[in-house]
Design a protein around this motif. Sequence first.
Motif, PDB file in Angstrom:
ATOM      1  N   PHE A 178       0.820  -1.208   0.000  1.00 27.44           N
ATOM      2  CA  PHE A 178       0.000   0.000   0.000  1.00 27.44           C
ATOM      3  C   PHE A 178       0.852   1.255   0.000  1.00 27.44           C
ATOM      4  N   ILE A 210      -3.988   3.704   0.413  1.00 29.32           N
ATOM      5  CA  ILE A 210      -4.377   3.219  -0.910  1.00 29.32           C
ATOM      6  C   ILE A 210      -3.775   1.822  -1.070  1.00 29.32           C
ATOM      7  N   ILE A 211      -4.628   0.819  -1.123  1.00 32.39           N
ATOM      8  CA  ILE A 211      -4.168  -0.564  -1.258  1.00 32.39           C
ATOM      9  C   ILE A 211      -3.771  -0.809  -2.706  1.00 32.39           C
ATOM     10  N   GLN A 262      -8.954  -5.496   1.829  1.00 31.49           N
ATOM     11  CA  GLN A 262      -9.228  -4.398   0.892  1.00 31.49           C
ATOM     12  C   GLN A 262     -10.345  -3.510   1.436  1.00 31.49           C
ATOM     13  N   ASN A 296      -8.792   0.139   2.478  1.00 31.34           N
ATOM     14  CA  ASN A 296      -8.699   1.032   1.328  1.00 31.34           C
ATOM     15  C   ASN A 296      -9.416   2.362   1.575  1.00 31.34           C
ATOM     16  N   TYR A 297      -8.709   3.446   1.353  1.00 26.93           N
ATOM     17  CA  TYR A 297      -9.196   4.825   1.490  1.00 26.93           C
ATOM     18  C   TYR A 297      -9.568   5.208   2.922  1.00 26.93           C
TER      19      TYR A 297
END
Length: 116
Positions: A62, A71-72, A87, A91-92
């Motif tokens: 990431f 961010i993955i 994920q 993520n984010y």
Amino acid sequence: MKSLKLFVFAFALLTVHIAAASTTNPIKPTDELRVEMVELIGSSYLDIDEMSADEFSADVLFTVNAKQEIIILSVDSENGQLESYLQRKLNYKKVDHRPSKHGEIYLLPVKMVKQL
């Protein structure tokens, strides 16, 4: 014709050399960032009955963007459910970490252990 072949060969060699030099090796995240990510992941991955093995592991690649969001880039695991779970959880998501330079890539090994 001979000089054209030599030019194409030299150009190809230069391109390969530049591409190899521009790849970066992922680094380990700081302890603070690792702790934040562990809190985001949580401890309840699957019900005990659903886990076919006693533990699963994954490598999470990431980066952290300018908005301090994770961010993955990829999740590498033998368990597809674990990949999608990580994920979804990471993520984010915002963290307090500010990268020292733009585009730093981190590698976080994750191990999920079945608790009885």
